[in-house]
Design an enzyme around this catalytic site. Structure first.
Site, PDB file in Angstrom:
ATOM      1  N   HIS A 183      19.901  45.706  45.610  1.00 28.89           N
ATOM      2  CA  HIS A 183      19.278  46.899  45.012  1.00 28.89           C
ATOM      3  C   HIS A 183      20.133  48.164  45.121  1.00 28.89           C
ATOM      4  O   HIS A 183      19.733  49.215  44.642  1.00 28.89           O
ATOM      5  CB  HIS A 183      17.930  47.180  45.679  1.00 28.89           C
ATOM      6  CG  HIS A 183      18.065  47.713  47.072  1.00 28.89           C
ATOM      7  ND1 HIS A 183      18.314  46.911  48.150  1.00 28.89           N
ATOM      8  CD2 HIS A 183      18.023  48.978  47.546  1.00 28.89           C
ATOM      9  CE1 HIS A 183      18.404  47.662  49.234  1.00 28.89           C
ATOM     10  NE2 HIS A 183      18.239  48.920  48.910  1.00 28.89           N
TER      11      HIS A 183
HETATM   12  C1  UD1 Z   1      15.544  53.585  48.674  1.00 26.35           C
HETATM   13  C2  UD1 Z   1      16.542  54.158  49.687  1.00 26.35           C
HETATM   14  C3  UD1 Z   1      17.484  53.065  50.139  1.00 26.35           C
HETATM   15  C4  UD1 Z   1      16.744  51.849  50.616  1.00 26.35           C
HETATM   16  C5  UD1 Z   1      15.766  51.395  49.569  1.00 26.35           C
HETATM   17  C6  UD1 Z   1      14.958  50.213  50.020  1.00 26.35           C
HETATM   18  C7  UD1 Z   1      17.216  56.503  49.359  1.00 26.35           C
HETATM   19  C8  UD1 Z   1      18.301  57.378  48.879  1.00 26.35           C
HETATM   20  N1  UD1 Z   1      17.370  55.199  49.084  1.00 26.35           N
HETATM   21  O1  UD1 Z   1      16.278  53.189  47.528  1.00 26.35           O
HETATM   22  O2  UD1 Z   1      18.280  53.573  51.191  1.00 26.35           O
HETATM   23  O3  UD1 Z   1      17.663  50.826  50.909  1.00 26.35           O
HETATM   24  O4  UD1 Z   1      14.890  52.479  49.262  1.00 26.35           O
HETATM   25  O5  UD1 Z   1      14.093  49.757  49.031  1.00 26.35           O
HETATM   26  O6  UD1 Z   1      16.270  56.973  49.950  1.00 26.35           O
HETATM   27  N2  UD1 Z   1      10.347  52.169  42.383  1.00 26.35           N
HETATM   28  C9  UD1 Z   1       9.187  51.528  42.023  1.00 26.35           C
HETATM   29  N3  UD1 Z   1       8.219  51.364  42.975  1.00 26.35           N
HETATM   30  C10 UD1 Z   1       8.349  51.815  44.244  1.00 26.35           C
HETATM   31  C11 UD1 Z   1       9.536  52.490  44.598  1.00 26.35           C
HETATM   32  C12 UD1 Z   1      10.522  52.646  43.664  1.00 26.35           C
HETATM   33  O7  UD1 Z   1       9.026  51.080  40.910  1.00 26.35           O
HETATM   34  O8  UD1 Z   1       7.415  51.646  45.059  1.00 26.35           O
HETATM   35  C13 UD1 Z   1      11.415  52.320  41.379  1.00 26.35           C
HETATM   36  C14 UD1 Z   1      11.451  53.648  40.687  1.00 26.35           C
HETATM   37  O9  UD1 Z   1      11.711  53.416  39.374  1.00 26.35           O
HETATM   38  C15 UD1 Z   1      12.619  54.363  41.290  1.00 26.35           C
HETATM   39  C16 UD1 Z   1      13.527  53.229  41.739  1.00 26.35           C
HETATM   40  O10 UD1 Z   1      12.655  52.129  42.033  1.00 26.35           O
HETATM   41  O11 UD1 Z   1      13.240  55.188  40.367  1.00 26.35           O
HETATM   42  C17 UD1 Z   1      14.311  53.576  42.960  1.00 26.35           C
HETATM   43  O12 UD1 Z   1      13.477  54.083  44.015  1.00 26.35           O
HETATM   44  P1  UD1 Z   1      14.050  55.160  45.085  1.00 26.35           P
HETATM   45  O13 UD1 Z   1      13.056  55.417  46.124  1.00 26.35           O
HETATM   46  O14 UD1 Z   1      14.598  56.325  44.345  1.00 26.35           O
HETATM   47  O15 UD1 Z   1      15.309  54.438  45.685  1.00 26.35           O
HETATM   48  P2  UD1 Z   1      15.552  52.925  46.143  1.00 26.35           P
HETATM   49  O16 UD1 Z   1      16.574  52.332  45.245  1.00 26.35           O
HETATM   50  O17 UD1 Z   1      14.260  52.193  46.323  1.00 26.35           O
END
Ligand code: UD1
Length: 377
Positions: free
Chosen positions: A222
């Site tokens: 991811h």
């Molecule tokens: C975040 C952390 C990363 C961690 C990861 C674990 C930061 C900078 N990154 O990255 O260190 O390894 O979490 O999962 O804090 N989304 C959903 N549902 C959710 C959460 C996210 O659909 O419950 C989607 C959204 O479209 C979002 C994307 O996933 O834009 C990324 O989510 P985000 O929290 O920005 O970063 P992660 O890639 O999950």
């Protein structure tokens, strides 16, 4: 000295945070005598409120972990959701500040390296509230990773730096952080792992997925560096499609990866005879069980590098570096790249089924040491 209990605000926001706050909450409840009638005197009690920033919000990225890890639902959810780094960080700060004003905690306790960790640290530091950082001192020395910025900012502001390993303490000393702020307490993820091993093995995960012990590859990917660029994700898709013709591959797909696959219009060649099993993100217990019994793990997650090391399961990390070097020097982890993936996987699949040793202080007692450290601080 006051007679009041010490008040903690514990912050969790994203999936890898939940297995780090769970052991702390359980250790605090044991310390405060919640499950017995023996309460310590008021000035030795540590009360807490659990704040969820809402960075992760899907049932499979958040709620399931509260149930499986047996932690109370948060006292408050700030419901910030997704956004650009600036938007997400700013929203967390805006919503966390009034909570600190209202609660006036003695400590804000943050874990890991996600945006929630850094945002809440910034708020607390500016309000003169002490910050304790669990999993302090990890460094990939790769500033292109958003987490590296979060680690550096958090550690430079925190008052108590609770490190998982000696290399992490050493990184902090090298950055000029005074020794008095640093405490080597061990790896709190492993507390959760040890506590939930039996429950995980009762789930029958392998049977449900039709897998054999040591007969499959467990994949999680991811990181933005792997999935946010089309070229890189396309090559990963090709490699995994090829691998799955020879070995069963189990791949729970993170929402970020799922969104990018759709955006770049990429799909796996998942034809007849393919052993590729793509699925929704898994809960904690199923993931533990899959890590324990995999022939090999392929990941870019920090947590999985550590869990593989504990189980001595061979692990390939699809990254040029790791902030968790003990998983390589002592544990079962090896770094790989998309161009080396095929031979590295081949070697891993032909090599021993168990690799490496367990690093020091990965003993399931880190949360207890943290409670003692907070009492002394
Ligand atoms: C975040 C952390 C990363 C961690 C990861 C674990 C930061 C900078 N990154 O990255 O260190 O390894 O979490 O999962 O804090 N989304 C959903 N549902 C959710 C959460 C996210 O659909 O419950 C989607 C959204 O479209 C979002 C994307 O996933 O834009 C990324 O989510 P985000 O929290 O920005 O970063 P992660 O890639 O999950």
């Amino acid at each position: 000295m006051s007679d009041n209990p010490t008040k903690l605000l514990i912050v969790a926001g994203a999936r890898p945070n939940f297995m780090k706050v769970a052991p702390l909450i359980h250790a605090l409840e044991r310390h405060n005598g919640a499950r017995t009638s023996q309460r310590p005197p008021l000035d030795r009690q540590l009360t807490y409120r659990l704040i969820h920033t809402g960075q992760h919000f899907d049932e499979k990225m958040s709620d399931i972990f509260f149930r499986e890890l047996d932690i109370p639902f948060p006292d408050l959810n700030l419901e910030v959701g997704s956004g650009s780094h600036a938007a997400q960080t700013a929203n967390i700060m805006l919503r966390f500040e009034p909570v600190c004003e209202r609660e006036r905690p003695d400590w804000v306790v943050v874990v890991g390296d996600v945006n929630s960790t850094m945002a809440c640290t910034l708020v607390a530091a500016k309000m003169g509230i002490r910050v304790a950082h669990i999993e302090a001192g990890l460094r990939s020395f790769d500033r292109t990773m958003p987490e590296e910025t979060n680690r550096i900012v958090t550690d430079s502001l925190a008052d108590l730096l609770l490190t998982p390993s000696e290399d992490a303490s050493e990184n902090l000393r090298r950055e000029g952080i005074p020794d008095g702020k640093i405490r080597l307490v061990g790896n709190i993820m492993i507390d959760s792992l040890v506590t939930h091993l039996d429950k995980a093995s009762e789930r029958g995960t392998l049977e449900k997925l039709g897998l054999k012990d040591k007969g499959y590859i467990y994949v999680t990917l991811h990181r933005p560096s792997n999935v946010d660029a089309k070229d890189s994700l396309q090559r990963i898709v090709q490699e995994l499609s090829a691998t799955a013709r020879r070995w069963p591959v189990v791949f729970p797909v993170h929402p970020r990866t799922r969104n990018r696959l759709a955006e770049f219009d990429l799909s796996f060649t998942n034809g007849n005879g393919s052993g590729l099993n793509l699925m929704e993100p898994l809960g904690y217990l199923d993931s533990l069980e899959l890590t324990r019994h995999a022939r090999c793990v392929l990941t870019d997650s920090g947590g999985l590098q550590e869990e593989s090391t504990y189980f001595r399961t061979p692990c390939l990390t699809l990254r040029p570096n790791t902030e968790r070097p003990v998983t390589v020097t002592i544990g079962s982890n090896r770094l790989t790249s998309v161009s080396r993936l095929r031979p590295d996987l081949e070697n891993a699949l032909q090599g021993p089924e168990r690799l490496g040793q367990t690093p020091p202080l990965w003993d399931g007692r880190t949360a207890e040491r943290i409670v003692q450290t907070l009492l002394e601080a």
